[in-house]
Design a protein around this motif. Structure first.
Motif, PDB file in Angstrom:
ATOM      1  N   SER A 129       0.823  -1.223   0.000  1.00 24.95           N
ATOM      2  CA  SER A 129       0.000   0.000   0.000  1.00 24.95           C
ATOM      3  C   SER A 129       0.849   1.261   0.000  1.00 24.95           C
ATOM      4  CB  SER A 129      -0.945   0.022   1.215  1.00 24.95           C
ATOM      5  OG  SER A 129      -1.897  -0.988   1.102  1.00 24.95           O
ATOM      6  N   VAL A 130       1.926   1.241  -0.738  1.00 26.84           N
ATOM      7  CA  VAL A 130       2.858   2.368  -0.748  1.00 26.84           C
ATOM      8  C   VAL A 130       2.970   3.001  -2.139  1.00 26.84           C
ATOM      9  CG1 VAL A 130       5.308   2.993  -0.462  1.00 26.84           C
ATOM     10  CG2 VAL A 130       4.199   1.458   1.183  1.00 26.84           C
ATOM     11  N   PHE A 131       3.037   2.183  -3.170  1.00 26.70           N
ATOM     12  CA  PHE A 131       3.416   2.726  -4.480  1.00 26.70           C
ATOM     13  C   PHE A 131       2.388   3.670  -5.092  1.00 26.70           C
ATOM     14  CE2 PHE A 131       7.349   2.135  -6.719  1.00 26.70           C
ATOM     15  CZ  PHE A 131       8.092   1.514  -5.731  1.00 26.70           C
ATOM     16  N   GLU A 132       1.168   3.650  -4.580  1.00 26.13           N
ATOM     17  CA  GLU A 132       0.197   4.636  -5.081  1.00 26.13           C
ATOM     18  C   GLU A 132       0.433   5.995  -4.424  1.00 26.13           C
ATOM     19  OE1 GLU A 132      -0.402   2.381  -2.781  1.00 26.13           O
ATOM     20  OE2 GLU A 132      -2.328   2.619  -1.766  1.00 26.13           O
ATOM     21  N   HIS A 133       1.381   6.044  -3.453  1.00 26.69           N
ATOM     22  CA  HIS A 133       1.703   7.308  -2.774  1.00 26.69           C
ATOM     23  C   HIS A 133       3.103   7.823  -3.148  1.00 26.69           C
ATOM     24  CE1 HIS A 133      -1.776   6.898  -0.099  1.00 26.69           C
ATOM     25  NE2 HIS A 133      -1.443   5.632   0.025  1.00 26.69           N
ATOM     26  N   VAL A 134       3.872   7.024  -3.851  1.00 26.92           N
ATOM     27  CA  VAL A 134       5.261   7.384  -4.140  1.00 26.92           C
ATOM     28  C   VAL A 134       5.293   8.459  -5.233  1.00 26.92           C
ATOM     29  CG1 VAL A 134       7.340   6.473  -5.239  1.00 26.92           C
ATOM     30  CG2 VAL A 134       6.249   5.199  -3.388  1.00 26.92           C
ATOM     31  N   LEU A 153      14.290 -10.466  -4.984  1.00 24.42           N
ATOM     32  CA  LEU A 153      12.875 -10.343  -5.349  1.00 24.42           C
ATOM     33  C   LEU A 153      12.254  -9.061  -4.814  1.00 24.42           C
ATOM     34  CD1 LEU A 153      11.979 -13.992  -4.386  1.00 24.42           C
ATOM     35  CD2 LEU A 153      11.999 -13.081  -6.722  1.00 24.42           C
ATOM     36  N   MET A 154      11.277  -8.564  -5.561  1.00 24.08           N
ATOM     37  CA  MET A 154      10.468  -7.463  -5.058  1.00 24.08           C
ATOM     38  C   MET A 154       9.004  -7.886  -5.068  1.00 24.08           C
ATOM     39  SD  MET A 154       9.314  -3.872  -6.659  1.00 24.08           S
ATOM     40  CE  MET A 154       8.304  -4.777  -7.785  1.00 24.08           C
ATOM     41  N   PHE A 155       8.335  -7.661  -3.939  1.00 23.22           N
ATOM     42  CA  PHE A 155       6.897  -7.914  -3.878  1.00 23.22           C
ATOM     43  C   PHE A 155       6.225  -6.597  -3.540  1.00 23.22           C
ATOM     44  CE2 PHE A 155       3.354  -8.230  -0.917  1.00 23.22           C
ATOM     45  CZ  PHE A 155       2.414  -8.804  -1.766  1.00 23.22           C
ATOM     46  N   LEU A 156       5.231  -6.235  -4.323  1.00 20.71           N
ATOM     47  CA  LEU A 156       4.475  -5.061  -3.906  1.00 20.71           C
ATOM     48  C   LEU A 156       2.992  -5.253  -4.125  1.00 20.71           C
ATOM     49  CD1 LEU A 156       3.336  -2.838  -6.155  1.00 20.71           C
ATOM     50  CD2 LEU A 156       5.739  -2.294  -6.358  1.00 20.71           C
ATOM     51  N   GLN A 157       2.260  -4.512  -3.336  1.00 23.98           N
ATOM     52  CA  GLN A 157       0.798  -4.548  -3.391  1.00 23.98           C
ATOM     53  C   GLN A 157       0.282  -3.122  -3.427  1.00 23.98           C
ATOM     54  OE1 GLN A 157      -1.105  -3.118  -0.933  1.00 23.98           O
ATOM     55  NE2 GLN A 157      -3.042  -4.164  -0.821  1.00 23.98           N
ATOM     56  N   ILE A 158      -0.759  -2.907  -4.206  1.00 27.13           N
ATOM     57  CA  ILE A 158      -1.484  -1.632  -4.156  1.00 27.13           C
ATOM     58  C   ILE A 158      -2.972  -1.943  -4.061  1.00 27.13           C
ATOM     59  CG2 ILE A 158      -2.127   0.494  -5.358  1.00 27.13           C
ATOM     60  CD1 ILE A 158       0.490   0.386  -6.888  1.00 27.13           C
ATOM     61  N   TRP A 159      -3.631  -1.327  -3.145  1.00 26.10           N
ATOM     62  CA  TRP A 159      -5.091  -1.317  -3.072  1.00 26.10           C
ATOM     63  C   TRP A 159      -5.508  -0.129  -2.250  1.00 26.10           C
ATOM     64  CZ3 TRP A 159      -9.127  -0.801   0.205  1.00 26.10           C
ATOM     65  CH2 TRP A 159     -10.403  -1.066  -0.321  1.00 26.10           C
ATOM     66  N   PRO A 160      -6.420   0.683  -2.679  1.00 26.68           N
ATOM     67  CA  PRO A 160      -7.103   0.665  -3.962  1.00 26.68           C
ATOM     68  C   PRO A 160      -6.354   1.514  -4.999  1.00 26.68           C
ATOM     69  CG  PRO A 160      -8.133   2.267  -2.494  1.00 26.68           C
ATOM     70  CD  PRO A 160      -6.948   1.699  -1.756  1.00 26.68           C
ATOM     71  N   LEU A 161      -6.353   1.039  -6.243  1.00 23.60           N
ATOM     72  CA  LEU A 161      -5.790   1.830  -7.339  1.00 23.60           C
ATOM     73  C   LEU A 161      -6.672   3.063  -7.572  1.00 23.60           C
ATOM     74  CD1 LEU A 161      -4.814  -1.167  -9.543  1.00 23.60           C
ATOM     75  CD2 LEU A 161      -3.232   0.693  -8.965  1.00 23.60           C
ATOM     76  N   TYR A 162      -6.045   4.147  -7.955  1.00 25.98           N
ATOM     77  CA  TYR A 162      -6.740   5.438  -7.981  1.00 25.98           C
ATOM     78  C   TYR A 162      -8.020   5.427  -8.829  1.00 25.98           C
ATOM     79  CZ  TYR A 162      -7.722  10.374  -8.427  1.00 25.98           C
ATOM     80  OH  TYR A 162      -8.350  11.594  -8.388  1.00 25.98           O
ATOM     81  N   HIS A 163      -7.961   4.799 -10.007  1.00 28.56           N
ATOM     82  CA  HIS A 163      -9.102   4.922 -10.920  1.00 28.56           C
ATOM     83  C   HIS A 163     -10.227   3.948 -10.602  1.00 28.56           C
ATOM     84  CE1 HIS A 163      -5.772   6.906 -12.973  1.00 28.56           C
ATOM     85  NE2 HIS A 163      -6.705   7.711 -13.399  1.00 28.56           N
ATOM     86  N   SER A 164     -10.086   3.203  -9.511  1.00 28.14           N
ATOM     87  CA  SER A 164     -11.156   2.274  -9.129  1.00 28.14           C
ATOM     88  C   SER A 164     -12.116   2.977  -8.156  1.00 28.14           C
ATOM     89  CB  SER A 164     -10.556   1.006  -8.515  1.00 28.14           C
ATOM     90  OG  SER A 164      -9.888   1.307  -7.308  1.00 28.14           O
ATOM     91  N   GLN A 165     -13.165   2.254  -7.805  1.00 23.01           N
ATOM     92  CA  GLN A 165     -14.284   2.869  -7.066  1.00 23.01           C
ATOM     93  C   GLN A 165     -13.865   3.528  -5.743  1.00 23.01           C
ATOM     94  OE1 GLN A 165     -17.475   0.097  -6.796  1.00 23.01           O
ATOM     95  NE2 GLN A 165     -18.964   1.595  -6.074  1.00 23.01           N
ATOM     96  N   ARG A 166     -12.919   2.890  -5.040  1.00 27.87           N
ATOM     97  CA  ARG A 166     -12.498   3.413  -3.734  1.00 27.87           C
ATOM     98  C   ARG A 166     -11.149   4.133  -3.812  1.00 27.87           C
ATOM     99  NH1 ARG A 166     -16.923   1.796  -3.342  1.00 27.87           N
ATOM    100  NH2 ARG A 166     -17.794   0.267  -1.917  1.00 27.87           N
ATOM    101  N   GLY A 167     -10.761   4.498  -5.027  1.00 24.04           N
ATOM    102  CA  GLY A 167      -9.399   4.999  -5.267  1.00 24.04           C
ATOM    103  C   GLY A 167      -9.016   6.249  -4.503  1.00 24.04           C
ATOM    104  N   SER A 168      -9.986   6.966  -3.967  1.00 25.32           N
ATOM    105  CA  SER A 168      -9.658   8.186  -3.206  1.00 25.32           C
ATOM    106  C   SER A 168      -9.045   7.851  -1.854  1.00 25.32           C
ATOM    107  CB  SER A 168     -10.918   9.012  -2.957  1.00 25.32           C
ATOM    108  OG  SER A 168     -11.751   8.331  -2.015  1.00 25.32           O
ATOM    109  N   HIS A 169      -9.197   6.588  -1.410  1.00 24.44           N
ATOM    110  CA  HIS A 169      -8.792   6.161  -0.066  1.00 24.44           C
ATOM    111  C   HIS A 169      -9.710   6.727   1.022  1.00 24.44           C
ATOM    112  CE1 HIS A 169      -5.352   4.740  -2.224  1.00 24.44           C
ATOM    113  NE2 HIS A 169      -4.649   4.417  -1.159  1.00 24.44           N
ATOM    114  N   LEU A 170     -10.819   7.324   0.621  1.00 29.18           N
ATOM    115  CA  LEU A 170     -11.726   7.938   1.613  1.00 29.18           C
ATOM    116  C   LEU A 170     -12.994   7.098   1.763  1.00 29.18           C
ATOM    117  CD1 LEU A 170     -11.347  11.660   0.416  1.00 29.18           C
ATOM    118  CD2 LEU A 170     -10.149  10.526   2.312  1.00 29.18           C
TER     119      LEU A 170
END
Ligand SMILES: C[S@@+](CC[C@H](N)C(=O)[O-])C[C@H]1O[C@@H](n2cnc3c(N)ncnc32)[C@H](O)[C@@H]1O
Length: 268
Positions: A129-134, A153-170
């Motif tokens: 949950s970091v790369f959408e803020h980088v 290895l690199m593992f990363l996760q993003i949720w929610p992506l900006y253009h999806s329904q909850r993408g504002s994080h609000l």
């Protein structure tokens, strides 16, 4: 619409939040995130034991603690832009789990575009949950490539992506979603401040989250990873059933429906 991996109430991330919410927040990060990582990596044979792991953008350290205890790497360095309150992490570990912080778990600070780890000194870099803020994903990805050993290895996760329904994080305040794609940033900010009379600390946290969103898409993330020289090994997209507002019909359906991604990449 119910979302399967909606995170617990955000008030739990605040030290001043209600204890029950803080406990749920802590345990979700400590237990559920490592479990999700384990499920995602199933069948790869990847074993953290004896490995040097970096958790980039480790937040309050609760995921790092969970990863350390579940996967037993040799050491785990959690990095954040600001100091992690290790004392607070230790208190919650004691209170909610009855455990001490393990040896080998360390925390430090990093700069937005540089990671204080020597070349090729990490076996695995994770980022939840970091790369959408980088601010500059390409540069940070190059940093990850630099600190990984060959084969690392690199593992990363993003949720929610900006253009999806909850993408504002609000999502706690906009249960129907899409508000960030239907209002300008200024409109949304003003409305958020005026309409929901939040505790000052929570309001600040949520606006920092919102303001830092880089609006990265899956395609842009892929480009950033490949530009760094890493090779993509495994991907899981989270795709949601959505009711598309007419005003958003022109936007990419891939972007609108894809709410999250987990990705595993490797240094050659
Ligand atoms: C939504 S929080 C996630 C924190 C933690 N991983 C979690 O899931 O609880 C995003 C974090 O990314 C951090 N961050 C943003 N840009 C960063 C960068 N360039 N390097 C390291 N951390 C960064 C922020 O400071 C913030 O704490």
């Amino acid at each position: 619409m119910e979302l399967s991996d909606q995170r617990p109430e955000v008030a739990g991330r605040l030290k001043s939040g209600p204890e029950e919410a803080r406990k749920r927040w802590f345990l979700d990060h400590y237990e559920s995130v490592p479990r999700e990582i384990e499920q995602f990596l199933a069948g790869t044979g990847i074993d953290f034991r004896g490995k040097r792991v970096v958790d980039l953008g480790c937040g309050d350290g609760s995921i790092a603690l969970g990863v350390m205890n579940k996967f037993k790497p040799a050491d785990l360095l959690g990095l954040e832009l600001e100091h992690v309150d290790v004392e607070y992490l230790a208190q919650r570990a004691k209170k909610f789990l009855g455990i001490e912080l393990p040896g080998g778990l360390r925390f430090g600070t990093c700069e937005p575009e540089s990671i204080p780890v020597a070349n090729a000194m990490s076996d695995l870099v994770m980022s939840w949950s970091v790369f959408e803020h980088v601010a500059n994903p390409v540069v940070v990805m190059q940093e990850i490539h630099r600190i990984l050993r060959p084969g690392g290895l690199m593992f990363l996760q993003i949720w929610p992506l900006y253009h999806s329904q909850r993408g504002s994080h609000l999502w706690n305040w906009y249960p129907d979603g899409w508000e960030h794609l239907q209002k300008s940033s200024n409109e949304l900010r003003t409305e958020f401040i005026e309409k929901f009379e939040l505790d000052e600390a929570l309001q600040k946290e949520m606006l920092v989250d919102y303001d830092s969103l880089n609006r990265i898409t899956v395609d842009q993330l892929q480009k950033a990873i490949l530009a760094s020289g890493l090779i993509i090994r495994r991907v899981e997209l989270q795709s949601d059933l959505i009711d598309v507002p007419e005003s958003l019909n022109h936007l990419s359906l891939n972007d609108l429906t894809t709410s999250g991604i987990k990705i595993l990449a490797q240094r050659k």
